[in-house]
Design an enzyme around this catalytic site. Structure first.
Site, PDB file in Angstrom:
ATOM      1  CG  ASP A  23      80.940  59.596  64.462  1.00  0.00           C
ATOM      2  OD1 ASP A  23      80.423  58.455  64.298  1.00  0.00           O
ATOM      3  OD2 ASP A  23      80.319  60.552  64.969  1.00  0.00           O
TER       4      ASP A  23
ATOM      5  CG  PHE B 255      76.480  53.817  65.687  1.00  0.00           C
ATOM      6  CD1 PHE B 255      77.399  54.853  65.600  1.00  0.00           C
ATOM      7  CD2 PHE B 255      76.633  52.707  64.870  1.00  0.00           C
ATOM      8  CE1 PHE B 255      78.451  54.789  64.691  1.00  0.00           C
ATOM      9  CE2 PHE B 255      77.673  52.638  63.952  1.00  0.00           C
ATOM     10  CZ  PHE B 255      78.591  53.681  63.868  1.00  0.00           C
ATOM     11  CG  ASN B 256      77.971  57.680  69.047  1.00  0.00           C
ATOM     12  OD1 ASN B 256      78.285  57.404  67.898  1.00  0.00           O
ATOM     13  ND2 ASN B 256      77.433  58.837  69.401  1.00  0.00           N
TER      14      ASN B 256
ATOM     15  CG  ASP C  93      79.010  63.406  64.188  1.00  0.00           C
ATOM     16  OD1 ASP C  93      78.264  62.597  63.608  1.00  0.00           O
ATOM     17  OD2 ASP C  93      79.657  63.117  65.217  1.00  0.00           O
TER      18      ASP C  93
ATOM     19  CB  THR D 294      79.151  64.075  68.658  1.00  0.00           C
ATOM     20  OG1 THR D 294      80.138  64.293  67.626  1.00  0.00           O
ATOM     21  CG2 THR D 294      78.992  65.329  69.493  1.00  0.00           C
TER      22      THR D 294
ATOM     23  CG  ASN E  45      78.215  58.486  61.933  1.00  0.00           C
ATOM     24  OD1 ASN E  45      77.433  57.654  62.362  1.00  0.00           O
ATOM     25  ND2 ASN E  45      78.291  59.722  62.422  1.00  0.00           N
TER      26      ASN E  45
ATOM     27  CG  HIS F 213      70.987  61.047  67.257  1.00  0.00           C
ATOM     28  ND1 HIS F 213      70.048  60.451  68.062  1.00  0.00           N
ATOM     29  CD2 HIS F 213      70.796  60.515  66.018  1.00  0.00           C
ATOM     30  CE1 HIS F 213      69.321  59.597  67.356  1.00  0.00           C
ATOM     31  NE2 HIS F 213      69.757  59.619  66.124  1.00  0.00           N
ATOM     32  CG  ASP F 214      76.243  63.536  67.037  1.00  0.00           C
ATOM     33  OD1 ASP F 214      76.716  63.209  65.937  1.00  0.00           O
ATOM     34  OD2 ASP F 214      76.065  62.728  67.964  1.00  0.00           O
TER      35      ASP F 214
HETATM   36  O1  RIB Z   1      73.211  56.820  67.573  1.00  0.00           O
HETATM   37  C1  RIB Z   1      73.420  58.105  67.048  1.00  0.00           C
HETATM   38  C2  RIB Z   1      74.869  58.439  67.021  1.00  0.00           C
HETATM   39  O2  RIB Z   1      75.553  57.559  66.138  1.00  0.00           O
HETATM   40  C3  RIB Z   1      75.159  59.850  66.466  1.00  0.00           C
HETATM   41  O3  RIB Z   1      76.324  60.340  67.066  1.00  0.00           O
HETATM   42  C4  RIB Z   1      75.398  59.609  65.005  1.00  0.00           C
HETATM   43  O4  RIB Z   1      76.256  60.606  64.429  1.00  0.00           O
HETATM   44  C5  RIB Z   1      76.118  58.289  65.055  1.00  0.00           C
HETATM   45  O5  RIB Z   1      77.480  58.545  65.340  1.00  0.00           O
HETATM   46 CA    CA Z   2      78.166  61.128  65.683  1.00  0.00          CA
END
Ligand code: RIB
Ligand code: CA
Length: 310
Positions: free
Chosen positions: A11, A166-167, A16, A124, A40, A239-240
């Protein structure tokens, strides 16, 4: 060396985008497709961003759009992190090519069922596309080697709520389908991604490289790090890219097998990835949880990936 066939579901989103830079630079991965989900930003924006990044990389894998909203909820986006476009910062041209007309889950189904080698999925973003894939075509599970996902947190708390990352929070029902699927999971949650930092001096070494890809990565981090610097991070959390590195270089990570379940109903805990860390528990582990990372080696891997396009 036999390459690992992978499908990346993303996303974009700044991290990403950097995960795509890393994935296409490593010799170990054979990227069969890039699929896109809302997260996102809206799907229209994340799809455009994915195509822009691939165009900058000079790559044109099969691309398909998936879900524009979670399976049972409205979409929640993260414009405060990634901006109005979802990829604020660099000015990237649109590619001259279009995505495939089929939805992400049909492209993934075809690739997985036709692959002679079990496929690794690298989601991701929110897990909606994978949740739909497993619900509509459960037969694909027999030819999936592993899911290496960015999401969740077992001891680091949440980032989008006190309890949830978040994801997972965006689509907890899809995450529940994935975590109960029986497919082996490697989870790069906040426990490790908050340690997977690109420090300012490492950003400058990327910026010093020539070419459109290092320039894009530096401009992405310039924008993305503003949000995290304000939260007190000494570097930009990647993160990703962790979900990609956990497949391409698992030796960089400290992992522990755990039973992890997804909360889908809690008033305060919806989206929580609840790990059973009781030493006496007889719960069968379903997830290899990444808890630590060799951060300098990870940063070198990312910088080397940028050089790869140099
Ligand atoms: O919490 C971080 C995640 O949420 C990452 O994948 C970032 O790109 C958002 O999607
Ligand atoms: Ca992401």
């Amino acid at each position: 060396m036999q390459k690992i066939p992978v499908i990346i579901d993303c996303d974009p989103g700044h991290d990403d985008a950097i995960a795509l830079v890393l994935a296409f630079a490593t010799e170990k991965l054979d990227i069969k497709a890039v699929t896109v989900t809302g997260g996102n930003q809206t799907l229209a924006k994340t799809l455009r961003n994915a195509k822009k990044v691939l165009c900058c990389l000079g790559k044109q894998p099969p691309v398909a759009a998936g879900a524009d909203k979670p399976m049972f909820r409205d979409l929640e986006i993260a414009a405060e992190v990634h901006g109005e476009s979802g990829l604020d910062g660099p000015n990237l041209p649109d590619p001259p090519w279009e995505e495939l007309p089929m939805p992400a889950w049909e492209l993934s189904r075809d690739i997985i069922l036709q692959s002679r080698q079990p496929v690794t999925l690298i989601p991701t973003g929110p897990l909606t596309n994978i949740g739909i894939l497993f619900t509509a075509y459960p037969e694909v599970k027999r030819n999936i080697a592993r899911i290496s996902l960015m999401g969740g947190s077992v001891m680091a708390g949440g980032n989008w709520s006190a309890a949830a990352e978040f994801n997972i929070l965006v689509d907890p029902e899809a995450a529940d389908i994935v975590f109960r699927s029986g497919v082996p999971i490697t989870m790069s949650g906040l426990d490790v991604t908050h340690k997977a930092l690109i420090l300012p001096e490492e950003l400058e070494s990327i910026r010093a490289l020539q070419g459109p890809v290092p320039r894009m990565v530096a401009e992405l981090i310039d924008f993305y790090y503003k949000y995290h610097a304000a939260q007190g991070f000494p570097g930009a959390p990647m993160h990703d890219p962790c979900a990609v590195a956990a497949v391409a270089a698992p030796e960089l990570f400290t992992m522990r097998d755990m039973r992890v379940d997804i909360e889908t109903k809690g008033a305060h805990t919806t989206g929580m990835t609840l790990a059973d860390i009781r030493s006496w528990s007889d719960a069968k582990p379903n997830v290899s949880v990444c808890l630590d990372i060799d951060r300098p080696a990870f940063a070198r891997m990312l910088i080397s990936a940028c050089k790869n396009y140099h």
